[in-house]
Design an enzyme around this catalytic site. Structure first.
Site, PDB file in Angstrom:
ATOM      1  N   ALA A 164      -1.678  -3.694  -5.712  1.00  0.00           N
ATOM      2  CA  ALA A 164      -0.360  -4.334  -5.549  1.00  0.00           C
ATOM      3  C   ALA A 164       0.323  -4.624  -6.882  1.00  0.00           C
ATOM      4  CB  ALA A 164      -0.513  -5.616  -4.742  1.00  0.00           C
ATOM      5  N   VAL A 165      -0.456  -4.748  -7.962  1.00  0.00           N
ATOM      6  CA  VAL A 165       0.170  -5.021  -9.264  1.00  0.00           C
ATOM      7  C   VAL A 165       0.923  -3.767  -9.739  1.00  0.00           C
ATOM      8  CG1 VAL A 165      -0.185  -5.923 -11.598  1.00  0.00           C
ATOM      9  CG2 VAL A 165      -1.745  -6.588  -9.774  1.00  0.00           C
ATOM     10  N   HIS A 166       0.335  -2.594  -9.475  1.00  0.00           N
ATOM     11  CA  HIS A 166       1.048  -1.338  -9.795  1.00  0.00           C
ATOM     12  C   HIS A 166       2.347  -1.281  -8.982  1.00  0.00           C
ATOM     13  CE1 HIS A 166       2.120   2.880 -10.157  1.00  0.00           C
ATOM     14  NE2 HIS A 166       1.893   3.075  -8.866  1.00  0.00           N
ATOM     15  N   HIS A 169       5.557   2.269  -2.072  1.00  0.00           N
ATOM     16  CA  HIS A 169       5.355   3.699  -2.321  1.00  0.00           C
ATOM     17  C   HIS A 169       3.890   4.140  -2.386  1.00  0.00           C
ATOM     18  CE1 HIS A 169       4.390   2.616  -6.421  1.00  0.00           C
ATOM     19  NE2 HIS A 169       3.977   3.847  -6.602  1.00  0.00           N
ATOM     20  N   ASP A 170       2.942   3.222  -2.599  1.00  0.00           N
ATOM     21  CA  ASP A 170       1.513   3.589  -2.638  1.00  0.00           C
ATOM     22  C   ASP A 170       0.711   2.798  -1.615  1.00  0.00           C
ATOM     23  OD1 ASP A 170       1.142   5.660  -4.487  1.00  0.00           O
ATOM     24  OD2 ASP A 170       1.171   4.300  -6.207  1.00  0.00           O
ATOM     25  N   GLN A 185      -4.352  10.622 -21.625  1.00  0.00           N
ATOM     26  CA  GLN A 185      -3.009  10.096 -21.868  1.00  0.00           C
ATOM     27  C   GLN A 185      -2.118  11.091 -22.606  1.00  0.00           C
ATOM     28  OE1 GLN A 185      -1.450   7.330 -20.668  1.00  0.00           O
ATOM     29  NE2 GLN A 185      -3.289   7.298 -19.414  1.00  0.00           N
ATOM     30  N   HIS A 213      -4.365   1.724  -8.436  1.00  0.00           N
ATOM     31  CA  HIS A 213      -3.430   1.785  -7.299  1.00  0.00           C
ATOM     32  C   HIS A 213      -3.557   0.542  -6.429  1.00  0.00           C
ATOM     33  CE1 HIS A 213      -3.190   6.163  -8.324  1.00  0.00           C
ATOM     34  NE2 HIS A 213      -1.920   5.890  -8.102  1.00  0.00           N
TER      35      HIS A 213
HETATM   36 ZN   LIG Z   1       2.393   4.785  -7.691  1.00  0.00          ZN
END
Ligand SMILES: [Zn+2]
Length: 446
Positions: A188-190, A226-227, A387, A186
């Site tokens: 900035a790349v996400h 959003h995060d 996953q 979580h």
């Molecule tokens: Zn997210």
């Protein structure tokens, strides 16, 4: 006396000019208020505008690296000590004073070769196989700022909304820096990845022909923020550690509320929409909340059944703004969990990162004698299992409905990758279990 007077006037003038100049770049009087609110560290202090926003950098920063530290200095792991020590680290990192000194926004120190390659990549920013990890390296860790700025500019939104470029850049830099780069997932790349995915969805014919510039701006800002200020642990961790954010938001969509309020705080602090009417600003802020709150994964079934009902009845009409905003919610939900819909090379990297973050939380829970959260125990869970469950129960049901709504090459490509990736994880799981059978000592040595 005369010289002293002239000297005093000159000093006052210099102070006035420098404060004005700083005001144009990063400070103004309301920013100073925000700065002191942050320094006082009191989340109860609110914006004067009447709408509650989160204080930036308010979250005690939990640095999981100390759990893996082999430092000779023994660090006491009582929850209180972690909080006290690391809140200060978080404060240091998020304080504007220190940010000014340690400007991490070093896009300009890259040589032309890197900048050229990054620009080249941006020409294909609407491609589903866009490699955000490579783009982040080419921009020296500034993928979120570079990508979002490009998307807003390229789509004419800066002109349309008469956005001030300096304020926009300042807003995006603050957004990027309020993501925790120490979080394996979580970060900035996400956020950049979700923004890129959101852009791909906004370009889909059904959306592109009916969405207004306002909707596009709203969708891209919601994706980028959003995060915001995600602590790298989930809601249940915040609830069981009696974190003040859990109390503040009454144990309901704790993180999503925090992301939204933090985003509103940054919008106000940057003055990005200061030139808009108060009504428009308020509309933007509340719609941002409407969309970001939909990313609460615990409410997935609620949104999904609403989506199914709309599709079954064929009643979605994108001329209607309420329906367009519902689709923005669904698009952000898809963008947020689209990792398994990417190519295996990209998807695998995301899976490793999210598992690392889950397991770190599990390690903290174990060390602090808390109940271990599902999927967070590295002794009983593994990446392939996590996953397969994630794809089966969350990703596939959502993207099947999305493909019903927008039956395009992109949605078929995404479903194709999901199937292939799930098969790969299953293959890895089978290999693992057959090697365990072949070697009974496997469990002990794993
Ligand atoms: Zn997210």
């Amino acid at each position: 006396m005369g010289i002293a007077l002239i000297w005093s006037i000159a000093l006052i003038l210099i102070k006035w000019i420098t404060s004005k100049r700083r005001g144009a770049i990063s400070y103004d009087s309301s920013d100073q208020t925000a700065l002191y609110i942050r320094m006082l560290g009191d989340v109860r202090v609110r914006s004067r505008a009447g709408f509650e926003t989160e204080r930036r950098g308010s979250h005690p920063y939990i640095d999981f690296r100390i759990l893996h530290s082999h430092s000779e200095i023994e660090i006491s792991l009582s929850a209180r000590n972690i909080r006290r020590l690391l809140s200060f680290q978080r404060y240091l990192r998020s304080s504007r004073f220190f940010r000014g000194v340690n400007a991490q926004n070093s896009l300009y120190i890259l040589d032309d070769g890197y900048n050229g390659q990054a620009k080249c990549m941006l020409e294909k920013v609407g491609n589903w196989n866009f490699d955000i990890f490579l783009f982040d390296r080419l921009t020296n860790g500034n993928s979120l700022v570079s990508l979002t700025f490009h998307l807003l500019s390229h789509n004419g939104l800066i002109d349309h909304f008469q956005l001030d470029m300096v304020k926009l850049r300042r807003f995006l830099v603050m957004v990027q820096e309020d993501y925790h780069s120490q979080n394996p997932y979580h970060n900035a790349v996400h956020a950049a990845d979700v923004t890129q995915a959101m852009y791909c969805y906004l370009k889909e014919p059904k959306l592109a022909k009916s969405f207004t510039p306002w909707d596009v701006l709203l969708g891209l800002i919601a994706a980028a923020t959003h995060d915001l200020d995600h602590p790298g642990v989930n809601q249940s961790f915040l609830i069981k550690t009696n974190h003040y954010l859990a109390t503040l938001y009454k144990n309901t969509s704790v993180l999503e509320n925090h992301h939204w309020r933090s985003a509103v705080g940054l919008l106000r602090e940057s003055g990005l929409f200061a030139h808009m009417s108060a009504e428009d600003r308020q509309r933007m802020e509340s719609q941002l909340g409407f969309i970001i709150l939909a990313t609460d994964i615990s409410r997935q079934n609620e949104y999904l059944s609403q989506f199914r009902t709309h599709l079954d009845r064929g009643e979605l009409c994108l001329e209607n703004s309420a329906h367009r905003h519902f689709i923005l919610q669904m698009a952000l939900k898809c963008a947020d969990i689209c990792n398994p819909c990417r190519t295996w090379e990209l998807s695998k990297q995301w899976s490793e990162k999210v598992t690392e973050e889950f397991f770190y939380q599990g390690d903290v829970e174990r060390k602090c004698n808390l109940d271990l959260s599902p999927l967070c125990d590295r002794l009983t869970s593994n990446i392939a299992n996590i996953q397969i469950g994630f794809i089966t129960y969350l990703v596939e049901p959502l993207f099947v409905e999305w493909a019903r709504f927008s039956n395009t090459r992109l949605s078929q490509t995404m479903l194709g990758h999901v199937g292939l990736n799930k098969a790969s994880w299953k293959g890895m799981l089978q290999e693992r279990s057959s090697s365990e059978e072949a070697d009974p000592a496997f469990d002990d040595t794993d």
